[in-house]
Design an enzyme around this catalytic site. Structure first.
Site, short mmCIF file in Angstrom:
data_model
loop_
_atom_site.label_atom_id
_atom_site.label_comp_id
_atom_site.label_asym_id
_atom_site.label_seq_id
_atom_site.Cartn_x
_atom_site.Cartn_y
_atom_site.Cartn_z
N TYR A 86 0.84 -1.22 0.00
CA TYR A 86 0.00 0.00 0.00
C TYR A 86 0.87 1.26 0.00
CZ TYR A 86 -3.87 3.01 1.74
OH TYR A 86 -4.82 3.98 1.92
N LYS B 38 0.84 4.09 -2.86
CA LYS B 38 0.47 5.48 -2.55
C LYS B 38 1.61 6.46 -2.86
CE LYS B 38 -3.82 4.97 -1.23
NZ LYS B 38 -4.87 5.25 -2.23
N1 LIG Z 1 -9.56 5.75 5.50
C1 LIG Z 1 -8.36 6.24 5.61
O1 LIG Z 1 -7.87 6.49 6.73
C2 LIG Z 1 -7.51 6.54 4.39
C3 LIG Z 1 -6.27 7.14 4.60
C4 LIG Z 1 -5.46 7.43 3.50
C5 LIG Z 1 -5.90 7.12 2.22
N2 LIG Z 1 -7.11 6.53 2.04
C6 LIG Z 1 -7.49 6.23 0.66
O2 LIG Z 1 -8.74 6.84 0.38
C7 LIG Z 1 -9.46 6.05 -0.56
C8 LIG Z 1 -10.83 5.72 0.01
O3 LIG Z 1 -10.67 5.03 1.24
P1 LIG Z 1 -11.87 4.62 2.23
O4 LIG Z 1 -11.30 4.67 3.59
O5 LIG Z 1 -13.09 5.39 1.89
O6 LIG Z 1 -12.03 3.08 1.82
P2 LIG Z 1 -13.28 2.10 1.78
O7 LIG Z 1 -12.72 0.73 1.89
O8 LIG Z 1 -14.32 2.51 2.78
O9 LIG Z 1 -13.88 2.35 0.32
C9 LIG Z 1 -13.16 2.01 -0.83
C10 LIG Z 1 -14.14 1.77 -1.96
O10 LIG Z 1 -13.39 1.41 -3.13
C11 LIG Z 1 -14.10 0.39 -3.81
N3 LIG Z 1 -13.22 -0.41 -4.68
C12 LIG Z 1 -12.26 -1.29 -4.29
N4 LIG Z 1 -11.70 -1.86 -5.36
C13 LIG Z 1 -12.30 -1.33 -6.46
C14 LIG Z 1 -12.15 -1.53 -7.86
N5 LIG Z 1 -11.26 -2.42 -8.34
N6 LIG Z 1 -12.92 -0.82 -8.69
C15 LIG Z 1 -13.85 0.07 -8.23
N7 LIG Z 1 -14.03 0.30 -6.90
C16 LIG Z 1 -13.27 -0.40 -6.03
C17 LIG Z 1 -14.69 -0.45 -2.69
O11 LIG Z 1 -15.75 -1.29 -3.14
C18 LIG Z 1 -15.12 0.62 -1.69
O12 LIG Z 1 -16.45 1.04 -1.89
C19 LIG Z 1 -8.60 4.82 -0.83
O13 LIG Z 1 -7.82 5.03 -1.98
C20 LIG Z 1 -7.72 4.75 0.39
O14 LIG Z 1 -6.53 4.06 0.13
C21 LIG Z 1 -7.93 6.22 3.10
#
Ligand SMILES: NC(=O)c1ccc[n+]([C@@H]2O[C@H](COP(=O)([O-])OP(=O)(O)OC[C@H]3O[C@@H](n4cnc5c(N)ncnc54)[C@H](O)[C@@H]3O)[C@@H](O)[C@H]2O)c1
Length: 253
Positions: A154, A158
């Site tokens: 990851y 990123k």
């Molecule tokens: N939550 C955090 O603390 C955090 C921190 C840093 C970065 N992020 C990044 O932010 C973004 C959103 O994170 P989140 O916490 O809302 O995650 P989440 O797991 O709640 O949601 C992610 C969504 O992406 C969808 N997804 C996964 N694979 C897919 C694919 N191949 N095609 C289409 N959709 C797909 C999933 O079905 C899900 O609805 C991600 O890129 C994550 O890496 C999150």
């Protein structure tokens, strides 16, 4: 382009979490929003929420790591909502493990969704943006890009997205397109709930431990990221490109 034209935006991974909040925020800003996720029916609630507040939205089922799925999804957006001029590459997965236990499959899955997915989506969407001479691409990076135990896959993905973003900014700038990355810290979503589970900790306890290290003294909410996306997607951010904005309640370490 004329400012009274409704612009279409695509948010990937928008059925829940950060993507759902971002889709709703962009709709509130006046964009017609394609709510894209793996399962079209899972996008319906977000679409209904947007429509209930007078916005315009479309549920799209697509796998961002699949080339033909991406091609047909984006052309459906163009047909049904209009040319996509904003793209938020937000879809994400985690497959955390220490290096010695990480499988090649866990590595590939994470690379495919974050890196290949953002590449495929951006490559198709930029055609519409270059034609319109206006566009915004926002990629979701993470504070994990700076290194995070248990996340070799990851954090590499990123960090890779930050390089990808800079290159898009260089290549597409002359067409009125900006590309930026947002690197969230700890945001309360199902993803961070899954992290707590993997660590064998109740979510509340995990959250409290993390918050101790956050300068503003609270955890992040999906809306915190949605605000940053809305800013970068707006006309006022046209001179900001190739940047990574850390949205983590303090300096990223
Ligand atoms: N939550 C955090 O603390 C955090 C921190 C840093 C970065 N992020 C990044 O932010 C973004 C959103 O994170 P989140 O916490 O809302 O995650 P989440 O797991 O709640 O949601 C992610 C969504 O992406 C969808 N997804 C996964 N694979 C897919 C694919 N191949 N095609 C289409 N959709 C797909 C999933 O079905 C899900 O609805 C991600 O890129 C994550 O890496 C999150």
């Amino acid at each position: 382009m004329s400012t009274d034209t409704v612009r279409a935006a695509i948010v990937t991974g928008a059925a829940r979490g950060i993507g759902a909040a971002t889709a709703k925020r962009l709709a509130a800003e006046g964009f017609a929003v394609a709510v894209l996720d793996l399962d079209e029916s899972a996008c319906k609630t977000v679409v209904s929420d947007i429509e209930a507040t007078g916005g315009s939205a479309l549920a799209i089922g697509a796998d961002v790591s699949d080339e033909s799925s991406v091609a047909s999804a984006v052309s459906r957006v163009a047909d049904e909502l209009g040319a996509p001029l904003v793209l938020v590459n937000n879809a994400g997965v985690i497959r955390d493990n220490l290096l010695f236990k990480m499988t090649a499959n866990d590595w590939d899955t994470v690379m495919n969704v974050h890196l290949r997915g953002s590449f495929l989506m951006s490559r198709v969407a930029q055609k519409y943006m270059t034609e319109a001479k206006w566009g915004r691409i926002v990629n979701l990076s993470s504070t994990s890009a700076l290194g995070n135990r248990g996340q070799a896959n990851y954090s590499a993905a990123k960090a890779g997205l930050q390089g990808f973003t800079k290159t898009l900014a260089l290549e597409l700038g002359k067409f009125g397109i900006t590309a930026n990355a947002i690197a969230p810290g700890f945001i309360e979503t199902e993803m961070t709930q899954a992290t707590a589970e993997r660590m064998g900790m109740p979510f509340e306890q995990f959250r409290e431990a993390v918050v101790k290290g956050i300068a503003v003294g609270r955890s992040g909410r999906p809306e915190d990221i949605a605000s940053a996306v809305a800013f970068l997607a707006g006309d006022g951010a046209g001179f900001i490109s190739g940047q990574t904005l850390y949205v983590s309640g303090g300096p990223a370490v």
